[in-house]
Scaffold this motif. Structure first.
Motif, PDB file in Angstrom:
ATOM      1  N   PRO A 188       0.822  -1.224   0.000  1.00  0.00           N
ATOM      2  CA  PRO A 188       0.000   0.000   0.000  1.00  0.00           C
ATOM      3  C   PRO A 188       0.849   1.265   0.000  1.00  0.00           C
ATOM      4  O   PRO A 188       1.710   1.452   0.875  1.00  0.00           O
ATOM      5  CB  PRO A 188      -0.814  -0.135   1.291  1.00  0.00           C
ATOM      6  N   GLU A 189       0.635   2.098  -1.017  1.00  0.00           N
ATOM      7  CA  GLU A 189       1.398   3.345  -1.192  1.00  0.00           C
ATOM      8  C   GLU A 189       2.892   3.078  -1.074  1.00  0.00           C
ATOM      9  O   GLU A 189       3.642   3.842  -0.461  1.00  0.00           O
ATOM     10  CB  GLU A 189       0.913   4.424  -0.219  1.00  0.00           C
ATOM     11  N   GLY A 190       3.318   2.017  -1.698  1.00  0.00           N
ATOM     12  CA  GLY A 190       4.711   1.627  -1.693  1.00  0.00           C
ATOM     13  C   GLY A 190       5.022   0.837  -2.954  1.00  0.00           C
ATOM     14  O   GLY A 190       4.126   0.537  -3.749  1.00  0.00           O
ATOM     15  N   PRO A 191       6.291   0.494  -3.155  1.00  0.00           N
ATOM     16  CA  PRO A 191       7.394   0.603  -2.208  1.00  0.00           C
ATOM     17  C   PRO A 191       7.983   2.010  -2.122  1.00  0.00           C
ATOM     18  O   PRO A 191       7.656   2.896  -2.909  1.00  0.00           O
ATOM     19  CB  PRO A 191       8.429  -0.366  -2.789  1.00  0.00           C
ATOM     20  N   VAL A 192       8.850   2.183  -1.133  1.00  0.00           N
ATOM     21  CA  VAL A 192       9.601   3.421  -0.981  1.00  0.00           C
ATOM     22  C   VAL A 192      10.866   3.239  -1.805  1.00  0.00           C
ATOM     23  O   VAL A 192      11.827   2.591  -1.376  1.00  0.00           O
ATOM     24  CB  VAL A 192       9.933   3.682   0.502  1.00  0.00           C
ATOM     25  N   ALA A 193      10.842   3.758  -3.014  1.00  0.00           N
ATOM     26  CA  ALA A 193      11.901   3.479  -3.987  1.00  0.00           C
ATOM     27  C   ALA A 193      12.251   4.744  -4.761  1.00  0.00           C
ATOM     28  O   ALA A 193      11.550   5.761  -4.683  1.00  0.00           O
ATOM     29  CB  ALA A 193      11.438   2.383  -4.955  1.00  0.00           C
ATOM     30  N   ASP A 194      13.307   4.672  -5.546  1.00  0.00           N
ATOM     31  CA  ASP A 194      13.695   5.775  -6.417  1.00  0.00           C
ATOM     32  C   ASP A 194      12.928   5.634  -7.727  1.00  0.00           C
ATOM     33  O   ASP A 194      13.407   5.045  -8.698  1.00  0.00           O
ATOM     34  CB  ASP A 194      15.207   5.744  -6.664  1.00  0.00           C
ATOM     35  N   TRP A 195      11.735   6.195  -7.764  1.00  0.00           N
ATOM     36  CA  TRP A 195      10.882   6.052  -8.941  1.00  0.00           C
ATOM     37  C   TRP A 195      11.375   6.861 -10.130  1.00  0.00           C
ATOM     38  O   TRP A 195      10.898   6.676 -11.253  1.00  0.00           O
ATOM     39  CB  TRP A 195       9.454   6.443  -8.593  1.00  0.00           C
ATOM     40  N   ALA A 196      12.324   7.761  -9.905  1.00  0.00           N
ATOM     41  CA  ALA A 196      12.881   8.530 -11.025  1.00  0.00           C
ATOM     42  C   ALA A 196      13.960   7.749 -11.771  1.00  0.00           C
ATOM     43  O   ALA A 196      14.392   8.167 -12.847  1.00  0.00           O
ATOM     44  CB  ALA A 196      13.459   9.846 -10.514  1.00  0.00           C
ATOM     45  N   ASP A 197      14.387   6.618 -11.225  1.00  0.00           N
ATOM     46  CA  ASP A 197      15.398   5.792 -11.881  1.00  0.00           C
ATOM     47  C   ASP A 197      14.818   5.249 -13.190  1.00  0.00           C
ATOM     48  O   ASP A 197      13.811   4.539 -13.184  1.00  0.00           O
ATOM     49  CB  ASP A 197      15.780   4.632 -10.953  1.00  0.00           C
TER      50      ASP A 197
END
Length: 391
Positions: A92-101
């Motif tokens: 939920p509302e994840g993962p906490v990742a570098d989505w700009a990669d």
């Protein structure tokens, strides 16, 4: 950091092992340490949320560089499909990742491998970048019969969110709830930016009606106080009144809110707060607020049917906005709003009320699902969708 600067010549070489990521389970201290450094994780990604959702099995996972550094993390909730040993995995509302990669597979491939080995037949994620934003003036100007927020030219399109949506689609991920509606989490939310603004700026950002109503509440003697767990039954009583009046049903029990309050505050005192609007000794409104890192959420609001003229809910929201600002939050998230801009639609009233704070309608990327490879997993995923539709 394990990310490398890549020269043009290096683009022709196989991917450097220093950029590869692996996924493994994390201890709770490891996980909380990462979230603390990150600062912008949703409260739905904290371990305490797994204790709220105790009908789901949970796991904390982290993405690691070869040197062991944690680059990303996620709380995974597993729901067992009846009669099998297979699970639906939900972040939920994840993962906490570098989505700009731009190398999305660097993140998804090890995640999918880990979840599949844990018995998952399908997975749902909730990428955190925004997709589009409409400021209050733009949204208000776009209202009309049959109008939707998607009919209005956005004030801003987030390039990271737009690119990520395309990358997920090309990899076979499906957006949950179609293009306009949310599913387990709201697609459209309302956020008030706080970073770099003074309290005077926030007050000036309220429209005239909101400022008038806050003053009216003050003049009428409405007090805003922070309640305790002992006030949750009164909050719940007012919530049932609100559901009946406004024509919606959250489907939560009093025990659910009590468990949520206990779990979130056990993890971090003050994470979940209950605000009360009191007039002449009577609680007329009760709103819940959640704090984690540099983000604050208004989660659920409830109010009585009588004495609405003293505007307790406006008073509570101004108090909560002020407290969020005092906590150093970057934004105040007022959670879900409908996608309709039709003033004749009953649900538009909620959006109209939130627009008065001068914030922004934000279209999130929403939630995305895919099944694991293999015929059996695909068949089980279709059966699971049919099962959930019948519930």
């Amino acid at each position: 950091m394990c990310a490398l600067l890549v020269t043009p010549a290096q683009h022709l070489q196989p991917r450097s092992r220093e950029r590869e990521l692996t996924v493994r389970s994390l201890s709770e201290p490891e996980y909380l340490s990462f979230l603390s450094r990150h600062g912008r994780a949703s409260f739905l990604q904290y371990p305490s949320w797994a204790r709220v959702k105790d009908l789901w099995r949970s796991e904390r996972v982290g993405w690691h560089c070869p040197d062991g550094e944690i680059e990303g993390a996620a709380l995974v909730l597993y729901r067992q499909f009846p009669g099998t040993r297979k699970y639906f995995a939900y972040l939920p509302e994840g993962p906490v990742a570098d989505w700009a990669d731009p190398d999305l597979d660097r993140w998804l491939t090890p995640l999918m491998g880990h979840l599949k080995s844990a018995g998952a037949f399908a997975v749902r994620i909730g990428p955190t970048p925004a997709y589009r934003r409409w400021d209050a003036a733009t949204a208000k100007a776009g209202t009309g019969p049959g109008r939707q927020i998607s009919d209005v030219l956005a004030t801003e399109v987030d390039p990271v969110g737009a690119a990520l949506a395309d990358r997920l689609r090309t990899r076979g991920w499906k957006r949950c709830g179609g293009e306009d509606d949310g599913d387990a989490q709201p697609r459209h939310v309302f956020r008030v930016p706080l970073a770099g603004r003074s309290l005077d700026d926030l007050w000036s950002g309220l429209n005239q009606e909101w400022r008038r109503n806050v003053r009216k509440a003050t003049k009428a003697g409405v007090e805003t106080v922070i309640g305790t767990a002992g006030d949750l039954p009164e909050f719940y009583r007012l919530l049932r009144i609100t559901e009946e009046r406004d024509g919606f049903r959250l489907g939560r029990s009093l025990a659910y809110y009590q468990q949520q309050y206990e779990a979130l505050n056990a993890e971090s005192p003050g994470r979940m707060r209950l605000y009360l609007g009191v007039h002449q000794g009577e609680i007329l409104a009760a709103h819940t607020m959640i704090v984690s890192g540099r983000r604050v959420w208004y989660q659920t609001g409830a109010s009585a049917d009588h004495h609405r003229e003293v505007r307790p809910s406006n008073a509570l929201q101004w108090r909560m906005l002020s407290d969020a600002h005092g906590l150093g939050a970057d934004e105040y998230d007022m959670r879900g709003v409908p996608s309709t801009l039709d003033p004749d639609e009953r649900s538009f009233g909620l959006l109209r009320w939130k627009l008065g704070t001068g914030g922004q309608v934000v279209e999130t990327l929403g939630e995305w699902e895919t099944s694991m490879d293999g015929y059996a997993n695909t068949a089980l995923y279709k059966a699971f969708q049919a099962y959930m539709a019948r519930r």
